[in-house]
Scaffold this active site. Structure first.
Site, mmCIF file in Angstrom:
data_model
loop_
_atom_site.group_PDB
_atom_site.id
_atom_site.type_symbol
_atom_site.label_atom_id
_atom_site.label_comp_id
_atom_site.label_asym_id
_atom_site.label_seq_id
_atom_site.Cartn_x
_atom_site.Cartn_y
_atom_site.Cartn_z
ATOM 1 N N CYS A 80 0.813 -1.218 0.000
ATOM 2 C CA CYS A 80 0.000 0.000 0.000
ATOM 3 C C CYS A 80 0.849 1.272 0.000
ATOM 4 O O CYS A 80 0.547 2.240 -0.700
ATOM 5 C CB CYS A 80 -0.984 0.006 1.165
ATOM 6 S SG CYS A 80 -0.263 -0.311 2.789
ATOM 7 N N ASP A 135 -7.507 5.409 -1.570
ATOM 8 C CA ASP A 135 -7.152 4.182 -0.867
ATOM 9 C C ASP A 135 -6.376 3.242 -1.792
ATOM 10 O O ASP A 135 -6.929 2.733 -2.775
ATOM 11 C CB ASP A 135 -8.429 3.498 -0.367
ATOM 12 C CG ASP A 135 -8.140 2.426 0.671
ATOM 13 O OD1 ASP A 135 -7.019 1.888 0.663
ATOM 14 O OD2 ASP A 135 -9.039 2.130 1.485
ATOM 15 N N HIS A 176 -5.551 0.258 -1.243
ATOM 16 C CA HIS A 176 -5.864 -1.147 -0.971
ATOM 17 C C HIS A 176 -6.903 -1.727 -1.937
ATOM 18 O O HIS A 176 -7.229 -2.908 -1.856
ATOM 19 C CB HIS A 176 -6.371 -1.293 0.473
ATOM 20 C CG HIS A 176 -5.402 -0.806 1.501
ATOM 21 N ND1 HIS A 176 -5.419 0.496 1.971
ATOM 22 C CD2 HIS A 176 -4.369 -1.418 2.121
ATOM 23 C CE1 HIS A 176 -4.452 0.648 2.861
ATOM 24 N NE2 HIS A 176 -3.796 -0.490 2.973
#
Length: 466
Positions: free
Chosen positions: A299, A423, A425
């Site tokens: 990440c 994000d 992820h």
């Protein structure tokens, strides 16, 4: 020619004209006049009655220099330019695309693409051909001129106004190309002049600049300084590098990455709050892209890639966005990691992101530390100031997770704050609707953060350059 929030349509006219001239002595004093005369001939050509504008994906043909003529009877010089949209087919099957709503916000003005053509047949005259024999050696120069003109208008402007503006833009672009050709030529060696469009701060607005092909941005510093002075632009950040060129709303990015998904979001509803957002363009990098399975460990690498893409697309660097391996090698090169780190699945954090940005891009960063996530609500002023002055994406790492902060909505009076989060992820495809609807790019409240975990924030700083 100003593209502003009120702009509804961008007319974009493209075509190729062949430049040709014969030089008795490429280095002689008369060569400049010969070159200018050839450009004058091309300007006469685009101002002639033989010029024809065709609207792409439509049957519409327009003769702009004959008092406005069109092969579509209902399209006249008094017609609003918005009327032309009804004749444009939007897909390969020849039918209008459905109006299924995908974006939460309007994505921008409509682009009407046009091609430059010329009638090649004329009534035959009585002139007989003549032959001229030249005994001196001459240099014949030929090269294509890639014309690319734009005109930004509201839908109620008349077609006559649009056509007049496009012909004027063609003539101006040829004049600008002549200037560049003369400036950068060496004898009979000419560089092709290439147009680039830029969205500059008002009042400059939408502007076209001609650069010589093959000359890198690093060698065009003097030209950019002249343009910055002419348009009264700040001298501490790039506006006119090739990477800063305007991206037309109808053009796809060839690398497949989504750009600026946050612009399709509605702002959070916080009383008395102001928005402080990332400035410019970035690419969304996340898990599982580039055929790399980094789910569970990559990440921070992806957040770093998003930051690197911002510096690349703002014109600060010309290097490609680094891969995981290149990121790891950079950390080995600066002495932060052992050689065996390369090829591993080890995490990195904000301090490593700072080191890589400095090593690979020459970019410095500030580090902000909070001992627990609940303290992030007190950092509104610092983050607002960062986005207002630097405007770069911020990487935040805490515990085992890393995210990218793209902005804040913050009330100076109440202290209320929301964070605009990208994000890394996310593991799916480049589906804008899924990414925005499911919150992979979205506004988050203070509860989003682990209230008891410590966080480091990496705030990249802009280099002072044009």
């Amino acid at each position: 020619m100003v593209h502003s929030e009120e702009c509804d349509i961008i007319f974009r006219l493209k075509g190729i004209l062949e430049f040709a001239c014969q030089l008795d002595n490429p280095n002689g004093a008369q060569s400049q006049g010969t070159i200018s005369k050839s450009f004058q001939g091309l300007q006469s050509k685009v101002s002639s009655k033989n010029i024809v504008l065709t609207v792409c994906n439509s049957p519409v043909l327009i003769w702009p220099n004959t008092g406005f003529q069109s092969n579509v009877e209902s399209l006249t010089e008094a017609s609003s330019c918005g009327d032309i949209l009804q004749y444009i087919e939007l897909d390969d099957s020849g039918t209008k695309k459905s109006s299924k709503k995908k974006d939460k916000k309007k994505s921008g003005p409509t682009v009407v693409n046009m091609k430059l053509l010329f009638e090649v047949t004329e009534p035959a005259g009585n002139e007989a051909p003549s032959l001229i024999r030249v005994s001196t050696q001459q240099h014949c120069v030929k090269m294509p001129l890639p014309l690319d003109c734009v005109l930004s208008v509201t839908t109620d402007e008349s077609m006559a106004t649009v056509c007049t503006g496009l012909v004027e833009a063609l003539n101006k672009q040829l004049a600008d190309m002549e200037e560049v050709v003369l400036r950068y030529r060496k004898g009979s060696s000419f560089l092709v002049p290439q147009p680039f469009h830029f969205q500059l701060p008002e009042p400059a607005g939408f502007t076209t600049v001609i650069y010589p092909a093959g000359v890198p941005d690093s060698q065009l510093q003097d030209a950019r300084e002249d343009l910055h002075n002419r348009f009264k632009l700040p001298s501490d950040r790039p506006y006119l590098r090739r990477a800063n060129a305007f991206h037309f709303p109808d053009a796809a990015y060839k690398d497949g990455y989504l750009r600026n998904p946050h612009i399709h979001l509605n702002p959070p509803n916080i009383e008395d709050a102001k928005l402080y957002l990332v400035q410019g363009v970035y690419s969304y990098h996340h898990y599982m892209q580039d055929r790399v399975d980094d789910d569970g460990w990559g990440c921070a690498y992806r957040s770093l890639q998003t930051i690197c893409s911002w510096f690349q697309q703002q014109g600060y660097v010309e290097t490609a966005v680094p891969t995981h391996t290149q990121i790891q090698q950079a950390l080995v090169d600066v002495g932060d990691k052992e050689p065996r780190f390369v090829g591993s699945r080890q995490w990195i954090g904000s301090i490593e992101v700072q080191a890589v940005l400095n090593q690979l891009l020459g970019v410095t960063s500030k580090i902000m530390f909070v001992s627990q996530g609940s303290e992030l609500t007190t950092k509104g002023r610092e983050l607002a100031n960062h986005f207002q002055t630097e405007g770069t994406p911020v990487m935040i790492g805490g515990g085992v997770l890393a995210h990218t902060i793209l902005g804040v909505a913050w009330s100076e009076n109440t202290g209320q704050i929301r964070f605009l989060i990208l994000d890394p992820h996310y593991t799916g495809g480049e589906d804008l609707q899924t990414i925005t609807d499911k919150g992979w790019c979205g506004w988050k409240g203070p509860e989003f953060w682990d209230q008891n975990a410590y966080y480091n924030l990496c705030l990249p700083q802009r280099p002072k350059t044009i």
